[in-house]
Design a protein around this motif. Structure first.
Motif, PDB file in Angstrom:
ATOM      1  N   MET A  68     -20.456   4.735 -15.196  1.00  0.00           N
ATOM      2  CA  MET A  68     -19.411   4.045 -15.947  1.00  0.00           C
ATOM      3  C   MET A  68     -19.552   4.213 -17.460  1.00  0.00           C
ATOM      4  N   ASP A  69     -20.510   5.000 -17.911  1.00  0.00           N
ATOM      5  CA  ASP A  69     -20.705   5.172 -19.343  1.00  0.00           C
ATOM      6  C   ASP A  69     -19.608   6.056 -19.938  1.00  0.00           C
ATOM      7  N   VAL A  70     -19.356   5.860 -21.216  1.00  0.00           N
ATOM      8  CA  VAL A  70     -18.354   6.639 -21.936  1.00  0.00           C
ATOM      9  C   VAL A  70     -19.075   7.609 -22.850  1.00  0.00           C
ATOM     10  N   ARG A  71     -18.800   8.906 -22.662  1.00  0.00           N
ATOM     11  CA  ARG A  71     -19.411   9.956 -23.488  1.00  0.00           C
ATOM     12  C   ARG A  71     -18.307  10.898 -23.931  1.00  0.00           C
ATOM     13  N   TYR A  72     -18.143  11.038 -25.221  1.00  0.00           N
ATOM     14  CA  TYR A  72     -17.066  11.874 -25.745  1.00  0.00           C
ATOM     15  C   TYR A  72     -17.390  13.361 -25.724  1.00  0.00           C
ATOM     16  N   ASP A  73     -18.560  13.703 -25.218  1.00  0.00           N
ATOM     17  CA  ASP A  73     -18.908  15.119 -25.058  1.00  0.00           C
ATOM     18  C   ASP A  73     -18.709  15.548 -23.609  1.00  0.00           C
ATOM     19  N   ARG A  74     -17.909  14.771 -22.845  1.00  0.00           N
ATOM     20  CA  ARG A  74     -17.706  15.042 -21.423  1.00  0.00           C
ATOM     21  C   ARG A  74     -16.255  14.750 -21.057  1.00  0.00           C
ATOM     22  N   VAL A  75     -15.740  15.534 -20.083  1.00  0.00           N
ATOM     23  CA  VAL A  75     -14.410  15.292 -19.528  1.00  0.00           C
ATOM     24  C   VAL A  75     -14.543  15.266 -18.016  1.00  0.00           C
ATOM     25  N   ARG A  76     -13.926  14.267 -17.410  1.00  0.00           N
ATOM     26  CA  ARG A  76     -13.866  14.196 -15.954  1.00  0.00           C
ATOM     27  C   ARG A  76     -12.424  14.442 -15.525  1.00  0.00           C
ATOM     28  N   ILE A  77     -12.272  15.310 -14.535  1.00  0.00           N
ATOM     29  CA  ILE A  77     -10.952  15.638 -14.009  1.00  0.00           C
ATOM     30  C   ILE A  77     -10.864  15.038 -12.610  1.00  0.00           C
ATOM     31  N   TYR A  78     -10.004  14.030 -12.448  1.00  0.00           N
ATOM     32  CA  TYR A  78      -9.854  13.360 -11.161  1.00  0.00           C
ATOM     33  C   TYR A  78      -8.779  14.067 -10.348  1.00  0.00           C
ATOM     34  N   VAL A  79      -9.172  14.544  -9.165  1.00  0.00           N
ATOM     35  CA  VAL A  79      -8.249  15.290  -8.310  1.00  0.00           C
ATOM     36  C   VAL A  79      -8.054  14.558  -6.982  1.00  0.00           C
ATOM     37  N   ASP A  80      -6.969  14.937  -6.268  1.00  0.00           N
ATOM     38  CA  ASP A  80      -6.704  14.373  -4.948  1.00  0.00           C
ATOM     39  C   ASP A  80      -7.363  15.235  -3.872  1.00  0.00           C
ATOM     40  N   ASP A  81      -7.049  14.957  -2.621  1.00  0.00           N
ATOM     41  CA  ASP A  81      -7.656  15.690  -1.502  1.00  0.00           C
ATOM     42  C   ASP A  81      -7.325  17.180  -1.519  1.00  0.00           C
ATOM     43  N   GLU A  82      -6.195  17.548  -2.114  1.00  0.00           N
ATOM     44  CA  GLU A  82      -5.812  18.964  -2.197  1.00  0.00           C
ATOM     45  C   GLU A  82      -6.353  19.648  -3.448  1.00  0.00           C
ATOM     46  N   GLY A  83      -7.073  18.899  -4.294  1.00  0.00           N
ATOM     47  CA  GLY A  83      -7.649  19.477  -5.503  1.00  0.00           C
ATOM     48  C   GLY A  83      -6.711  19.490  -6.696  1.00  0.00           C
ATOM     49  N   MET A  84      -5.611  18.738  -6.614  1.00  0.00           N
ATOM     50  CA  MET A  84      -4.635  18.683  -7.703  1.00  0.00           C
ATOM     51  C   MET A  84      -4.957  17.503  -8.628  1.00  0.00           C
ATOM     52  N   VAL A  85      -4.806  17.704  -9.925  1.00  0.00           N
ATOM     53  CA  VAL A  85      -5.137  16.689 -10.924  1.00  0.00           C
ATOM     54  C   VAL A  85      -4.187  15.493 -10.792  1.00  0.00           C
ATOM     55  N   GLN A  86      -4.758  14.288 -10.722  1.00  0.00           N
ATOM     56  CA  GLN A  86      -3.983  13.061 -10.527  1.00  0.00           C
ATOM     57  C   GLN A  86      -3.923  12.164 -11.758  1.00  0.00           C
ATOM     58  N   GLN A  87      -4.872  12.311 -12.662  1.00  0.00           N
ATOM     59  CA  GLN A  87      -4.914  11.510 -13.902  1.00  0.00           C
ATOM     60  C   GLN A  87      -5.022  12.449 -15.074  1.00  0.00           C
ATOM     61  N   VAL A  88      -4.481  12.032 -16.202  1.00  0.00           N
ATOM     62  CA  VAL A  88      -4.589  12.844 -17.410  1.00  0.00           C
ATOM     63  C   VAL A  88      -6.040  12.887 -17.864  1.00  0.00           C
TER      64      VAL A  88
END
Length: 121
Positions: A97-117
């Motif tokens: 749950m930590d916030v690090r501005y040197d990292r990006v997380r890409i949240y995808v659905d079951d098909e691997g498509m991006v769901q959140q910006v």
């Protein structure tokens, strides 16, 4: 004879007491020294939480609806400083749950498509 045994027993008792005291002193002194030394985590934390990193680039709205892999490529082209620090997060994966501005997380659905910006943090 009994007096000698009492003296030996008393001497052993005091030797054990002294040895235990020395052991405790050494333990506490070593613990105090290790807690005052700076750690790599403390040094890095100043960088990863800086406003300069946070405001450098992103969020990447153009990633919505594309595959996670395509999004990684788009972000790396836009922000080369993030190469190696972009992570695809699949459903039900656990993350810190930590916030690090040197990292990006890409949240995808079951098909691997991006769901959140995706954004830094």
């Amino acid at each position: 004879m009994q007096t000698e045994q009492k003296k030996i027993g008393l001497a052993l008792f005091f030797l054990t007491l002294i040895a235990g005291t020395i052991t405790l002193l050494v333990f506490f002194v070593a613990e105090d020294n290790s807690s005052s030394a700076p750690t790599n985590t403390e040094e890095v934390s100043l960088e990863v939480y800086s406003k300069e990193l946070r405001d450098r680039s992103g969020p990447w709205e153009e990633c919505l609806g594309v595959s996670g892999e395509e999004c990684v490529v788009m972000i790396e082209e836009d922000s080369p400083d993030l190469a190696g620090s972009i992570f695809i997060v699949e459903p039900d994966m656990m993350v810190t749950m930590d916030v690090r501005y040197d990292r990006v997380r890409i949240y995808v659905d079951d098909e691997g498509m991006v769901q959140q910006v995706p954004q830094r943090g």
